[in-house]
Design a protein around this motif. Structure first.
Motif, PDB file in Angstrom:
ATOM      1  N   GLN A  38       0.825  -1.206   0.000  1.00 45.64           N
ATOM      2  CA  GLN A  38       0.000   0.000   0.000  1.00 45.64           C
ATOM      3  C   GLN A  38       0.862   1.260   0.000  1.00 45.64           C
ATOM      4  N   GLN A  41       2.103   1.715  -3.525  1.00 46.31           N
ATOM      5  CA  GLN A  41       1.045   2.014  -4.477  1.00 46.31           C
ATOM      6  C   GLN A  41       0.518   3.432  -4.341  1.00 46.31           C
ATOM      7  N   ASN A  45       5.215   5.554  -5.334  1.00 48.17           N
ATOM      8  CA  ASN A  45       5.110   5.597  -6.802  1.00 48.17           C
ATOM      9  C   ASN A  45       4.918   7.006  -7.347  1.00 48.17           C
ATOM     10  N   SER A 198       7.039   2.471 -11.657  1.00 47.61           N
ATOM     11  CA  SER A 198       6.101   3.583 -11.558  1.00 47.61           C
ATOM     12  C   SER A 198       5.889   4.195 -12.936  1.00 47.61           C
ATOM     13  N   LYS A 362      -9.206  -5.620  -4.805  1.00 47.58           N
ATOM     14  CA  LYS A 362      -8.439  -4.426  -5.158  1.00 47.58           C
ATOM     15  C   LYS A 362      -9.346  -3.361  -5.754  1.00 47.58           C
TER      16      LYS A 362
END
Length: 392
Positions: A38, A41, A45, A198, A362
């Motif tokens: 997490q 993400q 990134n 990324s 997700k």
């Protein structure tokens, strides 16, 4: 409830305010956080902004939790349905049911993800069947959640101490040993070079939105806090809990981000599902710290699952017991009702995890973020403006 054995934390060892703060910590920082997925993400990134935006996400988190807890304490609404019916007022027929849907999305995503993450990690450690691993996780969640808010709060405090101790054991040695790599990574991010895998540009707008979206889908879990307001005796305890919440959450997130920057540009990070494991394997004490990371992920999964299940159990049991006229009626069969409700919702979350619906889970986080904006964020803001914050 009168006559019930007390499982309250010994205030000489763990003040109630800190126990409440740790419930919020274990609700947010589950397996997804412990694995580093997490953090990568939603923050790393997006470039150099990852170092400052946790202040925003954790600041908003603490403020909105503080507002919800103050309201629940003042109005004696100790489960999310009674809270919703009170806060939404004339619109409760629509909004309370909308929040029920929001909470069910949270059960179907966060709880199922907890089972799946904990089960997968345990499977990797032990090589026993996945379904049996998730069942073991389910047993722990069932036993803790069944005994009510005091035990949940005690468990949250214990798990928080273990998780934070584990994070320090993993991150501090690696931050010290890999400090040159961390400072090099910060320099690359500052110059606009993005981390491995990324696809972002590093601009502030998208980074700000993702930090806010992270806060938004975490905001729905404010509903698990209302049950913990029943033993509160003074608003000062809630104020201290909110401060403790911010301090613990921000420190843990910032420490994790700084530690993970050491390996954000290595090739393995492009395909890593557990970024924190890459940090350990490229750092010091891999043979010792690898199992610690695995245990942290399992503990994080259990803590999140317990808090989510306990919230809906409190709502259902309270709804049944409100129809009873006397205290004696409520006490009679209370544990049977707790056990039945806990079993039902634990089984539902466990069942979802068996289908391996991680793609759905997700996707569910995005839906959860938007649902909590509509049912929590906007109503809280409107309520604060209309009442000038005099109703908390």
């Amino acid at each position: 409830m009168a006559g019930k054995k007390s499982y309250l934390i010994d205030k000489n060892k763990m003040p109630l305010a800190m126990g409440i703060a740790f419930v919020a910590f274990t609700t947010q920082f589950g397996g997804g956080f412990a694995s580093g997925a997490q953090i990568k993400q939603y923050f790393i990134n997006y470039g150099i902004w990852c170092l400052i935006l946790p202040i925003l996400s954790q600041g908003l988190y603490s403020v909105f939790f503080w507002y919800g807890m103050r309201y629940a304490y003042k109005h004696k609404t100790y489960d999310y349905r009674s809270f919703s019916d009170s806060l939404y007022g004339p619109t409760r027929a629509v909004m309370s049911n909308a929040f029920e849907i929001c909470y069910l999305i949270m059960i179907g995503t966060a709880s199922a993800a907890a089972f799946a993450t904990g089960g997968s990690t345990l499977n990797t450690l032990t090589h026993i069947p996945y379904w049996l691993c998730t069942l073991i996780v389910a047993v722990f969640i069932f036993v803790i959640a069944m005994y009510g808010t005091n035990v949940v709060r005690t468990a949250a405090s214990t798990l928080s101490v273990l998780i934070i101790a584990g994070l320090l054991a993993v991150l501090v040695p690696n931050i010290i040993a890999q400090w040159p790599a961390i400072t090099e990574a910060i320099g690359k991010m500052a110059s606009g070079e993005m981390v491995a895998a990324s696809s972002e540009t590093g601009s502030f707008g998208p980074a700000l939105w993702m930090a806010f979206l992270y806060f938004a889908f975490q905001l729905a879990s404010v509903s698990v806090m209302y049950q913990h307001m029943e033993p509160v005796t003074d608003v000062k305890q809630i104020n201290k809990a909110a401060i403790g919440m911010f301090a613990v959450n921000f420190f843990s997130m910032e420490l994790s981000i700084i530690g993970m920057l050491a390996v954000m540009y290595v090739a393995d990070m492009a395909t890593a599902s557990v970024p924190m494991l890459v940090l350990v394997q490229n750092g010091v004490g891999a043979s010792v710290l690898t199992p610690i990371i695995s245990v942290l992920i399992i503990l994080g999964a259990i803590s999140t699952g317990v808090n989510m299940i306990a919230g809906i159990v409190a709502r259902c049991v309270n709804a049944v017991e409100r129809r009873m006229k006397t205290q004696a009626e409520k006490e009679k069969g209370h544990m049977i009702r707790m056990a039945a409700a806990t079993l039902i919702f634990t089984a539902i979350a466990w069942g979802i995890a068996q289908f391996g619906l991680m793609a759905v889970v997700k996707k569910g986080y995005s839906y959860l973020g938007y649902a909590s904006l509509i049912t929590v964020f906007i109503p809280f803001v409107i309520h604060a403006i209309i009442t000038k914050m005099k109703d908390i």
